[in-house]
Design a protein around this motif. Structure first.
Motif, PDB file in Angstrom:
ATOM      1  N   LEU A  85       0.826  -1.205   0.000  1.00 31.87           N
ATOM      2  CA  LEU A  85       0.000   0.000   0.000  1.00 31.87           C
ATOM      3  C   LEU A  85       0.862   1.258   0.000  1.00 31.87           C
ATOM      4  O   LEU A  85       0.532   2.246  -0.659  1.00 31.87           O
ATOM      5  N   GLU A  86       1.975   1.216   0.709  1.00 31.94           N
ATOM      6  CA  GLU A  86       2.896   2.354   0.718  1.00 31.94           C
ATOM      7  C   GLU A  86       3.498   2.581  -0.669  1.00 31.94           C
ATOM      8  O   GLU A  86       3.590   3.714  -1.143  1.00 31.94           O
ATOM      9  N   LEU A  87       3.902   1.499  -1.339  1.00 32.64           N
ATOM     10  CA  LEU A  87       4.438   1.617  -2.693  1.00 32.64           C
ATOM     11  C   LEU A  87       3.404   2.194  -3.655  1.00 32.64           C
ATOM     12  O   LEU A  87       3.749   2.901  -4.598  1.00 32.64           O
ATOM     13  N   ALA A  88       2.138   1.894  -3.406  1.00 32.24           N
ATOM     14  CA  ALA A  88       1.062   2.385  -4.264  1.00 32.24           C
ATOM     15  C   ALA A  88       0.628   3.797  -3.882  1.00 32.24           C
ATOM     16  O   ALA A  88      -0.253   4.364  -4.521  1.00 32.24           O
ATOM     17  N   GLY A  89       1.230   4.350  -2.828  1.00 32.83           N
ATOM     18  CA  GLY A  89       0.843   5.684  -2.391  1.00 32.83           C
ATOM     19  C   GLY A  89      -0.481   5.713  -1.659  1.00 32.83           C
ATOM     20  O   GLY A  89      -1.186   6.711  -1.668  1.00 32.83           O
ATOM     21  N   ARG A  90      -0.840   4.614  -1.011  1.00 36.56           N
ATOM     22  CA  ARG A  90      -2.128   4.487  -0.323  1.00 36.56           C
ATOM     23  C   ARG A  90      -1.943   4.273   1.164  1.00 36.56           C
ATOM     24  O   ARG A  90      -2.545   3.407   1.776  1.00 36.56           O
ATOM     25  N   ASN A  91      -1.089   5.084   1.791  1.00 38.73           N
ATOM     26  CA  ASN A  91      -0.796   4.941   3.214  1.00 38.73           C
ATOM     27  C   ASN A  91      -2.033   5.102   4.087  1.00 38.73           C
ATOM     28  O   ASN A  91      -2.125   4.497   5.156  1.00 38.73           O
ATOM     29  N   GLU A  92      -2.989   5.911   3.639  1.00 42.59           N
ATOM     30  CA  GLU A  92      -4.186   6.140   4.447  1.00 42.59           C
ATOM     31  C   GLU A  92      -4.991   4.863   4.626  1.00 42.59           C
ATOM     32  O   GLU A  92      -5.643   4.675   5.647  1.00 42.59           O
ATOM     33  N   ALA A  93      -4.935   3.955   3.681  1.00 40.28           N
ATOM     34  CA  ALA A  93      -5.653   2.683   3.805  1.00 40.28           C
ATOM     35  C   ALA A  93      -5.072   1.865   4.954  1.00 40.28           C
ATOM     36  O   ALA A  93      -5.807   1.243   5.713  1.00 40.28           O
ATOM     37  N   THR A  94      -3.764   1.884   5.092  1.00 43.18           N
ATOM     38  CA  THR A  94      -3.118   1.162   6.189  1.00 43.18           C
ATOM     39  C   THR A  94      -3.493   1.779   7.521  1.00 43.18           C
ATOM     40  O   THR A  94      -3.809   1.074   8.478  1.00 43.18           O
ATOM     41  N   THR A  95      -3.471   3.091   7.585  1.00 39.51           N
ATOM     42  CA  THR A  95      -3.785   3.787   8.827  1.00 39.51           C
ATOM     43  C   THR A  95      -5.208   3.500   9.263  1.00 39.51           C
ATOM     44  O   THR A  95      -5.460   3.222  10.438  1.00 39.51           O
ATOM     45  N   THR A  96      -6.134   3.517   8.347  1.00 44.56           N
ATOM     46  CA  THR A  96      -7.532   3.248   8.666  1.00 44.56           C
ATOM     47  C   THR A  96      -7.702   1.839   9.217  1.00 44.56           C
ATOM     48  O   THR A  96      -8.388   1.643  10.225  1.00 44.56           O
ATOM     49  N   GLU A  97      -7.086   0.864   8.584  1.00 47.36           N
ATOM     50  CA  GLU A  97      -7.193  -0.521   9.050  1.00 47.36           C
ATOM     51  C   GLU A  97      -6.563  -0.692  10.427  1.00 47.36           C
ATOM     52  O   GLU A  97      -7.100  -1.385  11.286  1.00 47.36           O
ATOM     53  N   ARG A  98      -5.410  -0.060  10.635  1.00 47.89           N
ATOM     54  CA  ARG A  98      -4.753  -0.144  11.952  1.00 47.89           C
ATOM     55  C   ARG A  98      -5.636   0.458  13.029  1.00 47.89           C
ATOM     56  O   ARG A  98      -5.762  -0.096  14.125  1.00 47.89           O
ATOM     57  N   LEU A  99      -6.255   1.596  12.745  1.00 48.40           N
ATOM     58  CA  LEU A  99      -7.127   2.227  13.730  1.00 48.40           C
ATOM     59  C   LEU A  99      -8.331   1.354  14.053  1.00 48.40           C
ATOM     60  O   LEU A  99      -8.746   1.271  15.211  1.00 48.40           O
ATOM     61  N   LYS A 100      -8.885   0.683  13.049  1.00 48.25           N
ATOM     62  CA  LYS A 100     -10.008  -0.229  13.298  1.00 48.25           C
ATOM     63  C   LYS A 100      -9.592  -1.363  14.221  1.00 48.25           C
ATOM     64  O   LYS A 100     -10.311  -1.720  15.161  1.00 48.25           O
ATOM     65  N   ARG A 101      -8.407  -1.952  13.959  1.00 51.27           N
ATOM     66  CA  ARG A 101      -7.924  -3.051  14.799  1.00 51.27           C
ATOM     67  C   ARG A 101      -7.637  -2.583  16.216  1.00 51.27           C
ATOM     68  O   ARG A 101      -7.963  -3.273  17.187  1.00 51.27           O
ATOM     69  N   ILE A 102      -7.042  -1.405  16.354  1.00 46.19           N
ATOM     70  CA  ILE A 102      -6.747  -0.866  17.681  1.00 46.19           C
ATOM     71  C   ILE A 102      -8.035  -0.613  18.449  1.00 46.19           C
ATOM     72  O   ILE A 102      -8.134  -0.918  19.642  1.00 46.19           O
ATOM     73  N   ARG A 103      -9.047  -0.086  17.760  1.00 40.51           N
ATOM     74  CA  ARG A 103     -10.328   0.167  18.416  1.00 40.51           C
ATOM     75  C   ARG A 103     -10.947  -1.131  18.913  1.00 40.51           C
ATOM     76  O   ARG A 103     -11.457  -1.200  20.043  1.00 40.51           O
ATOM     77  N   GLU A 104     -10.910  -2.183  18.088  1.00 35.39           N
ATOM     78  CA  GLU A 104     -11.459  -3.477  18.500  1.00 35.39           C
ATOM     79  C   GLU A 104     -10.712  -4.027  19.709  1.00 35.39           C
ATOM     80  O   GLU A 104     -11.326  -4.561  20.640  1.00 35.39           O
ATOM     81  N   GLU A 105      -9.379  -3.897  19.712  1.00 34.19           N
ATOM     82  CA  GLU A 105      -8.583  -4.379  20.838  1.00 34.19           C
ATOM     83  C   GLU A 105      -8.909  -3.593  22.100  1.00 34.19           C
ATOM     84  O   GLU A 105      -9.024  -4.171  23.192  1.00 34.19           O
ATOM     85  N   LEU A 106      -9.060  -2.288  21.969  1.00 28.90           N
ATOM     86  CA  LEU A 106      -9.393  -1.461  23.133  1.00 28.90           C
ATOM     87  C   LEU A 106     -10.770  -1.806  23.689  1.00 28.90           C
ATOM     88  O   LEU A 106     -10.960  -1.832  24.908  1.00 28.90           O
ATOM     89  N   GLU A 107     -11.716  -2.072  22.813  1.00 26.66           N
ATOM     90  CA  GLU A 107     -13.048  -2.472  23.270  1.00 26.66           C
ATOM     91  C   GLU A 107     -12.970  -3.776  24.068  1.00 26.66           C
ATOM     92  O   GLU A 107     -13.638  -3.928  25.089  1.00 26.66           O
ATOM     93  N   GLY A 108     -12.148  -4.709  23.604  1.00 29.62           N
ATOM     94  CA  GLY A 108     -11.969  -5.959  24.340  1.00 29.62           C
ATOM     95  C   GLY A 108     -11.335  -5.738  25.697  1.00 29.62           C
ATOM     96  O   GLY A 108     -11.748  -6.337  26.703  1.00 29.62           O
ATOM     97  N   VAL A 109     -10.333  -4.864  25.759  1.00 31.15           N
ATOM     98  CA  VAL A 109      -9.674  -4.557  27.031  1.00 31.15           C
ATOM     99  C   VAL A 109     -10.653  -3.888  27.982  1.00 31.15           C
ATOM    100  O   VAL A 109     -10.714  -4.223  29.179  1.00 31.15           O
ATOM    101  N   LEU A 110     -11.454  -2.946  27.489  1.00 25.06           N
ATOM    102  CA  LEU A 110     -12.435  -2.272  28.342  1.00 25.06           C
ATOM    103  C   LEU A 110     -13.474  -3.245  28.873  1.00 25.06           C
ATOM    104  O   LEU A 110     -13.877  -3.159  30.042  1.00 25.06           O
TER     105      LEU A 110
END
Length: 126
Positions: A85-110
């Motif tokens: 994705l970085e090579l394709a110039g689509r870094n925002e796609a990676t960031t969005t997916e990471r934020l979704k995963r982090i949110r799910e993990e935080l919900e589990g911790v809470l």
């Protein structure tokens, strides 16, 4: 002198550099996630169903995976996916997916924290 005629190429020779950049990026991603061990080779073999020699070539950076094998690598490796994705110039796609995963993990911790607090409240009430 004759005028210059013939085909011209749009990239101006950038294709070779892009192939090297792609090969090196996949090599870095695989070695950072899997390491350079025999186990790394075995994992990449399982992911892509290719020979040991082929995966060793990818991990050593000698060759690059074909499109079909790259898709399989991206399916199993978040690092390879992020690099592509970085090579394709689509870094925002990676960031969005990471934020979704982090949110799910935080919900589990809470949820776990709330469960622990509720259990402690029940024990002190008794």
């Amino acid at each position: 002198m004759f005028p210059k005629t013939g085909n011209t190429f749009q990239n101006g020779g950038k294709k070779g550099n892009a192939q090297v950049e792609y090969r090196d990026a996949v090599w870095r991603a695989l070695t950072s996630e899997l390491g350079g061990t025999h186990q790394a080779t075995k994992a990449a073999m399982r992911w892509t169903c290719v020979s040991e020699r082929t995966t060793k070539n990818w991990i050593s950076g000698s060759y690059r995976p074909t499109a079909e094998h790259l898709i399989e690598l991206m399916r199993h490796s978040d690092t390879v996916l992020a690099v592509v994705l970085e090579l394709a110039g689509r870094n925002e796609a990676t960031t969005t997916e990471r934020l979704k995963r982090i949110r799910e993990e935080l919900e589990g911790v809470l949820t776990t924290i709330e469960t622990i607090c509720a259990a402690e409240d029940d024990q002190t009430a008794d």
